[in-house]
Write a protein that holds these residues in place. Structure first.
Motif, PDB file in Angstrom:
ATOM      1  N   HIS A  79       0.847  -1.201   0.000  1.00 57.57           N
ATOM      2  CA  HIS A  79       0.000   0.000   0.000  1.00 57.57           C
ATOM      3  C   HIS A  79       0.877   1.244   0.000  1.00 57.57           C
ATOM      4  CE1 HIS A  79       1.148  -0.741   4.167  1.00 57.57           C
ATOM      5  NE2 HIS A  79       1.050   0.576   4.348  1.00 57.57           N
ATOM      6  N   ASP A  80       0.257   2.376  -0.298  1.00 56.75           N
ATOM      7  CA  ASP A  80       0.974   3.650  -0.139  1.00 56.75           C
ATOM      8  C   ASP A  80       0.396   4.378   1.079  1.00 56.75           C
ATOM      9  OD1 ASP A  80      -1.406   4.867  -0.833  1.00 56.75           O
ATOM     10  OD2 ASP A  80      -0.628   5.818  -2.649  1.00 56.75           O
ATOM     11  N   HIS A  81       0.865   5.600   1.295  1.00 52.65           N
ATOM     12  CA  HIS A  81       0.378   6.385   2.427  1.00 52.65           C
ATOM     13  C   HIS A  81      -0.202   7.703   1.946  1.00 52.65           C
ATOM     14  CE1 HIS A  81       3.134   4.292   5.625  1.00 52.65           C
ATOM     15  NE2 HIS A  81       2.144   3.531   5.236  1.00 52.65           N
ATOM     16  N   SER A  82      -0.686   7.751   0.717  1.00 52.78           N
ATOM     17  CA  SER A  82      -1.257   8.995   0.172  1.00 52.78           C
ATOM     18  C   SER A  82      -0.321  10.182   0.386  1.00 52.78           C
ATOM     19  CB  SER A  82      -2.613   9.301   0.818  1.00 52.78           C
ATOM     20  OG  SER A  82      -3.471   8.214   0.671  1.00 52.78           O
ATOM     21  N   GLY A  83       0.964   9.940   0.293  1.00 52.76           N
ATOM     22  CA  GLY A  83       1.930  11.034   0.426  1.00 52.76           C
ATOM     23  C   GLY A  83       2.438  11.270   1.837  1.00 52.76           C
ATOM     24  N   ALA A  84       1.840  10.618   2.826  1.00 52.07           N
ATOM     25  CA  ALA A  84       2.312  10.834   4.207  1.00 52.07           C
ATOM     26  C   ALA A  84       3.653  10.129   4.423  1.00 52.07           C
ATOM     27  CB  ALA A  84       1.284  10.318   5.210  1.00 52.07           C
ATOM     28  N   LYS A  85       4.555  10.807   5.113  1.00 52.98           N
ATOM     29  CA  LYS A  85       5.807  10.182   5.519  1.00 52.98           C
ATOM     30  C   LYS A  85       5.555   9.370   6.784  1.00 52.98           C
ATOM     31  CE  LYS A  85       8.522  13.694   3.320  1.00 52.98           C
ATOM     32  NZ  LYS A  85       9.446  14.811   3.428  1.00 52.98           N
ATOM     33  N   TYR A  86       6.451   8.423   7.042  1.00 51.85           N
ATOM     34  CA  TYR A  86       6.210   7.586   8.212  1.00 51.85           C
ATOM     35  C   TYR A  86       7.510   7.164   8.874  1.00 51.85           C
ATOM     36  CZ  TYR A  86       7.674   3.267   5.899  1.00 51.85           C
ATOM     37  OH  TYR A  86       8.418   2.292   5.290  1.00 51.85           O
ATOM     38  N   LEU A  87       7.315   6.710  10.063  1.00 54.60           N
ATOM     39  CA  LEU A  87       8.369   6.138  10.893  1.00 54.60           C
ATOM     40  C   LEU A  87       7.699   5.048  11.712  1.00 54.60           C
ATOM     41  CD1 LEU A  87      10.025   8.948  13.012  1.00 54.60           C
ATOM     42  CD2 LEU A  87      11.183   7.431  11.415  1.00 54.60           C
ATOM     43  N   PHE A  88       8.440   4.052  12.133  1.00 53.22           N
ATOM     44  CA  PHE A  88       7.855   3.170  13.135  1.00 53.22           C
ATOM     45  C   PHE A  88       8.933   2.592  14.036  1.00 53.22           C
ATOM     46  CE2 PHE A  88       8.665  -1.241  11.710  1.00 53.22           C
ATOM     47  CZ  PHE A  88       9.068  -1.040  10.389  1.00 53.22           C
ATOM     48  N   LYS A  89       8.470   2.187  15.194  1.00 50.88           N
ATOM     49  CA  LYS A  89       9.355   1.545  16.172  1.00 50.88           C
ATOM     50  C   LYS A  89       8.736   0.219  16.593  1.00 50.88           C
ATOM     51  CE  LYS A  89      12.030   2.251  20.296  1.00 50.88           C
ATOM     52  NZ  LYS A  89      13.060   3.213  20.680  1.00 50.88           N
ATOM     53  N   GLY A 124      13.818  -1.477  17.603  1.00 47.33           N
ATOM     54  CA  GLY A 124      14.362  -0.990  16.334  1.00 47.33           C
ATOM     55  C   GLY A 124      13.476   0.109  15.757  1.00 47.33           C
ATOM     56  N   VAL A 125      14.116   1.118  15.179  1.00 52.52           N
ATOM     57  CA  VAL A 125      13.368   2.232  14.568  1.00 52.52           C
ATOM     58  C   VAL A 125      13.652   2.231  13.075  1.00 52.52           C
ATOM     59  CG1 VAL A 125      13.061   4.743  14.487  1.00 52.52           C
ATOM     60  CG2 VAL A 125      13.495   3.620  16.670  1.00 52.52           C
ATOM     61  N   TYR A 126      12.608   2.350  12.311  1.00 53.77           N
ATOM     62  CA  TYR A 126      12.727   2.424  10.860  1.00 53.77           C
ATOM     63  C   TYR A 126      13.778   3.488  10.502  1.00 53.77           C
ATOM     64  CZ  TYR A 126      11.334   3.656   6.120  1.00 53.77           C
ATOM     65  OH  TYR A 126      11.335   3.954   4.784  1.00 53.77           O
ATOM     66  N   PRO A 127      14.720   3.157   9.606  1.00 50.29           N
ATOM     67  CA  PRO A 127      15.860   4.051   9.391  1.00 50.29           C
ATOM     68  C   PRO A 127      15.571   5.322   8.598  1.00 50.29           C
ATOM     69  CG  PRO A 127      16.067   2.055   8.060  1.00 50.29           C
ATOM     70  CD  PRO A 127      14.876   1.865   8.923  1.00 50.29           C
ATOM     71  N   GLY A 128      14.531   5.348   7.785  1.00 47.03           N
ATOM     72  CA  GLY A 128      14.311   6.513   6.919  1.00 47.03           C
ATOM     73  C   GLY A 128      13.349   7.508   7.508  1.00 47.03           C
ATOM     74  N   VAL A 129      13.211   8.635   6.846  1.00 46.25           N
ATOM     75  CA  VAL A 129      12.163   9.586   7.247  1.00 46.25           C
ATOM     76  C   VAL A 129      11.431  10.138   6.031  1.00 46.25           C
ATOM     77  CG1 VAL A 129      13.188  10.341   9.435  1.00 46.25           C
ATOM     78  CG2 VAL A 129      13.797  11.539   7.344  1.00 46.25           C
ATOM     79  N   ASP A 130      11.877   9.799   4.822  1.00 40.90           N
ATOM     80  CA  ASP A 130      11.344  10.453   3.624  1.00 40.90           C
ATOM     81  C   ASP A 130      10.515   9.563   2.704  1.00 40.90           C
ATOM     82  OD1 ASP A 130      12.323  12.955   4.139  1.00 40.90           O
ATOM     83  OD2 ASP A 130      14.300  12.490   3.316  1.00 40.90           O
ATOM     84  N   PHE A 131      10.481   8.279   2.956  1.00 40.30           N
ATOM     85  CA  PHE A 131       9.827   7.385   2.003  1.00 40.30           C
ATOM     86  C   PHE A 131       8.320   7.645   1.918  1.00 40.30           C
ATOM     87  CE2 PHE A 131       7.703   3.397   0.908  1.00 40.30           C
ATOM     88  CZ  PHE A 131       8.332   3.118  -0.286  1.00 40.30           C
ATOM     89  N   THR A 132       7.836   7.798   0.691  1.00 38.08           N
ATOM     90  CA  THR A 132       6.392   8.008   0.520  1.00 38.08           C
ATOM     91  C   THR A 132       5.852   7.074  -0.562  1.00 38.08           C
ATOM     92  OG1 THR A 132       6.861   9.785  -1.020  1.00 38.08           O
ATOM     93  CG2 THR A 132       6.367  10.434   1.245  1.00 38.08           C
ATOM     94  N   GLY A 133       6.553   5.975  -0.844  1.00 37.05           N
ATOM     95  CA  GLY A 133       6.109   5.089  -1.923  1.00 37.05           C
ATOM     96  C   GLY A 133       5.211   3.963  -1.425  1.00 37.05           C
ATOM     97  N   TYR A 134       5.396   2.787  -2.015  1.00 38.44           N
ATOM     98  CA  TYR A 134       4.598   1.608  -1.639  1.00 38.44           C
ATOM     99  C   TYR A 134       5.419   0.691  -0.742  1.00 38.44           C
ATOM    100  CZ  TYR A 134       1.038   2.761  -5.068  1.00 38.44           C
ATOM    101  OH  TYR A 134       0.028   3.373  -5.753  1.00 38.44           O
ATOM    102  N   HIS A 135       4.762   0.116   0.221  1.00 40.03           N
ATOM    103  CA  HIS A 135       5.458  -0.833   1.083  1.00 40.03           C
ATOM    104  C   HIS A 135       4.485  -1.797   1.735  1.00 40.03           C
ATOM    105  CE1 HIS A 135       5.081   0.834   5.460  1.00 40.03           C
ATOM    106  NE2 HIS A 135       3.995   1.096   4.779  1.00 40.03           N
ATOM    107  N   LYS A 136       5.053  -2.788   2.400  1.00 39.01           N
ATOM    108  CA  LYS A 136       4.237  -3.608   3.303  1.00 39.01           C
ATOM    109  C   LYS A 136       5.080  -3.958   4.515  1.00 39.01           C
ATOM    110  CE  LYS A 136       4.987  -8.325   1.669  1.00 39.01           C
ATOM    111  NZ  LYS A 136       4.382  -9.463   0.964  1.00 39.01           N
TER     112      LYS A 136
END
Ligand SMILES: N[C@@H](CS(=O)O)C(=O)O
Ligand SMILES: [Fe+2]
Length: 190
Positions: A79-89, A124-136
């Motif tokens: 899925h994408d995030h409609s342009g929202a940036k994300y982080l997770f721990k 662990g914390v997701y390493p990026g801060v800029d990704f806005t593409g597709y992921h799972k």
């Protein structure tokens, strides 16, 4: 017990108009340590769900914080995030995040190309801060539940899911397992 109160207060204090805010939010996520004294029993995976989303905090136009609780061997669809940036721990167990490129012009079966994958263990914390593409994101453990705390800027409330059969994007609204979590940002601000 609101196990996220300090974290929320620190996030709310950030300047969300600053283009580097996700970098600062990442520092806060790195600092935050999961309390292992069973604080997550109030967030079970709902019946008939493979993972459940709990809204922890939403500040309009700035960010939202969502707790995702994953059953063993579970994944969300690409899925994408409609342009929202994300982080997770990762607050429990271990999770893998795979990034994909989606090309609608390619034949079905070839539209999704895996670009990268990262596996994070406890804290662990997701390493990026800029990704806005597709992921799972998925929990590879056959036995252990996993929990992630996800931050989205701006707040994520809809996305496009790539249908696994048609490989067409399908709009989806985010539904939360808790509809009126008591400690939202407005409560904090008063
Ligand atoms: N937005 C995702 C969680 S994550 O992949 O950011 C979901 O609710 O499935
Ligand atoms: Fe996502």
């Amino acid at each position: 017990m609101d196990v996220f109160i300090d974290l929320k207060q620190r996030l709310i204090a950030l300047d969300w108009g600053d283009s580097n805010v996700m970098t600062y939010a990442r520092e806060i996520f790195l600092d935050y340590k999961a309390d292992q004294t069973k604080p997550f029993e109030q967030f079970p995976v709902k019946k008939n769900e493979t993972y459940s989303r709990y809204e922890i905090c939403t500040v309009a136009e700035k960010f939202n914080l969502v707790l995702n609780v994953w059953k063993p061997n579970s994944s969300n669809p690409v899925h994408d995030h409609s342009g929202a940036k994300y982080l997770f721990k990762v607050l429990k167990g271990s999770l893998t995040d795979e990034h994909y490129e989606f090309d609608h012009h390619k034949p079905i079966g070839q539209r999704l190309e895996k670009k990268s994958a990262v596996t994070l263990g406890l804290n662990g914390v997701y390493p990026g801060v800029d990704f806005t593409g597709y992921h799972k994101i998925f929990n590879q453990s056959a036995t252990e539940e996993a929990i992630s705390l996800n931050l989205y800027r701006p707040p994520l409330w809809k996305c496009s899911v790539i249908d696994s059969i048609t490989e067409e994007p399908r709009p989806q609204l985010m539904a939360f397992a808790n509809s009126n979590y008591e400690a939202n940002a407005n409560t904090l601000a008063q």
